[in-house]
Design a protein around this motif. Structure first.
Motif, short mmCIF file in Angstrom:
data_model
loop_
_atom_site.label_atom_id
_atom_site.label_comp_id
_atom_site.label_asym_id
_atom_site.label_seq_id
_atom_site.Cartn_x
_atom_site.Cartn_y
_atom_site.Cartn_z
N GLU A 248 0.83 -1.21 0.00
CA GLU A 248 0.00 0.00 0.00
C GLU A 248 0.86 1.27 0.00
O GLU A 248 0.49 2.28 -0.58
CB GLU A 248 -0.91 0.01 1.22
CG GLU A 248 -2.04 -0.99 1.18
CD GLU A 248 -2.95 -0.88 2.39
OE1 GLU A 248 -4.04 -1.48 2.37
OE2 GLU A 248 -2.58 -0.19 3.38
N ALA A 249 2.03 1.18 0.65
CA ALA A 249 2.93 2.33 0.72
C ALA A 249 3.75 2.51 -0.56
O ALA A 249 4.54 3.46 -0.66
CB ALA A 249 3.86 2.19 1.92
N GLY A 250 3.56 1.61 -1.53
CA GLY A 250 4.27 1.72 -2.80
C GLY A 250 5.74 1.41 -2.70
O GLY A 250 6.54 1.86 -3.54
N LEU A 251 6.14 0.61 -1.69
CA LEU A 251 7.54 0.29 -1.47
C LEU A 251 7.91 -1.03 -2.15
O LEU A 251 7.06 -1.88 -2.39
CB LEU A 251 7.83 0.22 0.02
CG LEU A 251 7.54 1.53 0.78
CD1 LEU A 251 7.69 1.33 2.28
CD2 LEU A 251 8.46 2.64 0.30
N CYS A 252 9.19 -1.17 -2.44
CA CYS A 252 9.68 -2.33 -3.19
C CYS A 252 10.01 -3.51 -2.27
O CYS A 252 10.44 -3.32 -1.14
CB CYS A 252 10.93 -1.96 -3.98
SG CYS A 252 10.68 -0.68 -5.22
N LEU A 253 9.85 -4.71 -2.81
CA LEU A 253 10.29 -5.94 -2.15
C LEU A 253 11.38 -6.54 -3.03
O LEU A 253 11.15 -6.83 -4.21
CB LEU A 253 9.13 -6.92 -1.99
CG LEU A 253 9.48 -8.30 -1.41
CD1 LEU A 253 9.94 -8.16 0.04
CD2 LEU A 253 8.29 -9.24 -1.48
N TYR A 254 12.56 -6.74 -2.43
CA TYR A 254 13.65 -7.29 -3.24
C TYR A 254 13.30 -8.72 -3.68
O TYR A 254 12.81 -9.52 -2.92
CB TYR A 254 14.99 -7.30 -2.46
CG TYR A 254 16.13 -7.51 -3.43
CD1 TYR A 254 16.72 -6.43 -4.07
CD2 TYR A 254 16.58 -8.79 -3.75
CE1 TYR A 254 17.73 -6.61 -5.00
CE2 TYR A 254 17.58 -8.99 -4.68
CZ TYR A 254 18.15 -7.89 -5.31
OH TYR A 254 19.13 -8.08 -6.25
N ILE A 384 -2.02 4.81 -0.68
CA ILE A 384 -2.66 5.58 0.38
C ILE A 384 -1.65 6.62 0.87
O ILE A 384 -0.44 6.46 0.68
CB ILE A 384 -3.13 4.69 1.56
CG1 ILE A 384 -1.93 4.04 2.25
CG2 ILE A 384 -4.09 3.61 1.08
CD1 ILE A 384 -2.28 3.33 3.52
N PRO A 385 -2.11 7.72 1.49
CA PRO A 385 -1.16 8.77 1.91
C PRO A 385 -0.16 8.25 2.93
O PRO A 385 -0.50 7.44 3.80
CB PRO A 385 -2.09 9.82 2.53
CG PRO A 385 -3.43 9.59 1.92
CD PRO A 385 -3.51 8.11 1.71
N SER A 386 1.08 8.72 2.82
CA SER A 386 2.11 8.42 3.81
C SER A 386 1.99 9.38 4.98
O SER A 386 1.48 10.49 4.85
CB SER A 386 3.49 8.52 3.18
OG SER A 386 3.64 7.60 2.13
N HIS A 387 2.50 8.95 6.14
CA HIS A 387 2.41 9.78 7.35
C HIS A 387 3.75 9.87 8.06
O HIS A 387 3.84 9.74 9.28
CB HIS A 387 1.35 9.21 8.30
CG HIS A 387 -0.02 9.20 7.72
ND1 HIS A 387 -0.65 8.06 7.26
CD2 HIS A 387 -0.90 10.22 7.49
CE1 HIS A 387 -1.85 8.37 6.79
NE2 HIS A 387 -2.02 9.66 6.90
N TYR A 388 4.81 10.07 7.30
CA TYR A 388 6.14 10.20 7.89
C TYR A 388 6.21 11.47 8.74
O TYR A 388 5.67 12.51 8.37
CB TYR A 388 7.19 10.23 6.80
CG TYR A 388 7.18 9.02 5.90
CD1 TYR A 388 7.31 7.74 6.43
CD2 TYR A 388 7.06 9.13 4.53
CE1 TYR A 388 7.30 6.62 5.62
CE2 TYR A 388 7.04 8.03 3.71
CZ TYR A 388 7.17 6.76 4.25
OH TYR A 388 7.15 5.67 3.43
#
Length: 391
Positions: A248-254, A384-388
């Motif tokens: 959902e955060a659009g992050l990569c999985l190696y 979805i929006p990030s909340h860093y």
């Protein structure tokens, strides 16, 4: 059902983190992952419930299987500038960033979080599944660099406390004079707990939420976790939710979005290539410099990592599922990760690689699931929006 991470079926010969017995005590369903016995979900909470709890409160993940290491010495910058495209010379002490390790062809050996601790001292976290390969790669690259020493960190656990209430869970356990208010996203420093134990805390994570990655001595890890979980805002969370949260955060999985044949440009990670490293006329050039800069400047790459959403109901696309043009005949890509999104009412989402010029946002394509072609739309990530926490 998570489609991105594949779990094995046997526990034989697996490594255990210092928290393994506590996971079992807490009802963790232990599965083999990256050579370790790890909890995929905990008794009494489903994957969906775990996911939503992290988005609304605080989820605690054991990520001790990941490789922690240090790179030290006057030659450390030279090594980092050879194996990554990121500028670490100008970075301030205590600040970290996501980057990638590059092979000589510009392919991604692994994605990594690197923090500058001081001028010649760096803290590195890399993926568990890549630990052996990363170690061999860094030791090999070190042979061409003088005055640099790479050292794996032993006997320390790594925890990820993620979610909007993460700071409310961690703060009460710190010594009275310790504050999290000025620890911003990407920053890392040492903190003292109420009992005198020292921990290293980075404001970062893999979920898109505010949160912390905490390195702590193994002998103190179990008691610390129990103290965190005494707070009703926190629950232990397993690998299943960790994967759907990162998707959902659009992050990569190696191994899915990233591998040694994919460059940062093709992976839609051009932002890790620092601006002052894009026109190197003297000094150290990063691995694959010419290829990567041709892709960046002349758009020579053929495809690109994209995000998509389903436009209809149907089963989630698995890794490797083919992507077609609307004619249903012309193949233009494939899925790298896909699952239902708990935060979007179980709408199916995913990431994939799509050929140019069909990878533009808003493009309508088809994904093949079994014998059906289902309509998808390419969309901006994160889903979805990030909340860093940036202060």
């Amino acid at each position: 059902m998570i489609r991105s991470i594949r779990f094995n079926s046997t526990q034989t010969g697996l490594k255990k983190t210092a928290l393994h017995d506590l996971h079992v005590e807490l009802g963790g369903n232990m599965v083999p992952f990256a050579g370790y016995s790890m909890p995929v979900v905990y008794k009494g909470q489903s994957h969906i419930e775990s996911h939503k709890w992290t988005r609304s409160h605080a989820g605690l993940f054991d990520v001790s299987h990941m490789l922690q290491s240090t790179l030290q010495g006057k030659g450390a910058i030279n090594l980092l500038h050879k194996v990554t495209p990121t500028d670490f010379q100008q970075r301030s002490p205590g600040v970290g960033t996501l980057s990638v390790l590059l092979n000589p062809e510009g392919g991604i050996v692994d994605d990594t979080l690197i923090t500058k601790q001081s001028t010649h001292d760096f803290y590195i976290v890399t993926n568990a599944a890549c630990a052996e390969n990363d170690s061999q790669f860094l030791l090999s690259e070190l042979q061409s660099v003088t005055e640099a020493k790479w050292t794996p960190i032993r006997n320390r656990s790594l925890l990820a406390l993620q979610g909007p209430d993460a700071h409310r869970v961690l703060k009460p356990l710190l010594a009275w004079d310790q504050s999290l208010t000025d620890l911003y996203f990407g920053h890392r420093r040492t903190y003292k707990l109420f009992n005198g134990t020292y921990i290293d805390v980075a404001r970062s994570g893999y979920t898109g939420e505010d949160g912390f990655e905490i390195s702590i001595p193994n002998e103190s890890a179990s008691d610390f976790v129990r103290s965190l979980l005494d707070n009703q805002l926190a629950k232990p969370i397993g690998l299943a939710a960790r994967d759907s949260l990162r998707l959902e955060a659009g992050l990569c999985l190696y191994g899915n979005e990233l591998n040694e044949s994919i460059t940062p440009v093709e992976a839609a990670l051009s932002w890790v290539i620092s601006k002052n490293r894009r026109n190197i006329t003297e000094g150290v050039k990063f691995n694959g410099y010419e290829k990567i800069m041709a892709q960046l400047n002349n758009k020579t790459h053929r495809d690109l990592r994209v995000g998509y959403k389903y436009q209809t109901k149907g089963p989630a696309a698995r890794t490797g599922s083919k992507i077609f043009l609307p004619d249903g005949k012309t193949e233009v890509g494939h899925v790298t990760s896909g699952s239902a999104s708990p935060s979007l009412d179980n709408l199916n989402i995913g990431q994939g690689r799509v050929l140019k010029p069909h990878n533009k946002r808003g493009s309508n394509l088809l994904v093949q699931v079994r014998n059906k072609l289902l309509p998808i739309e390419l969309v901006k990530m994160p889903f979805i929006p990030s909340h860093y926490y940036k202060g």
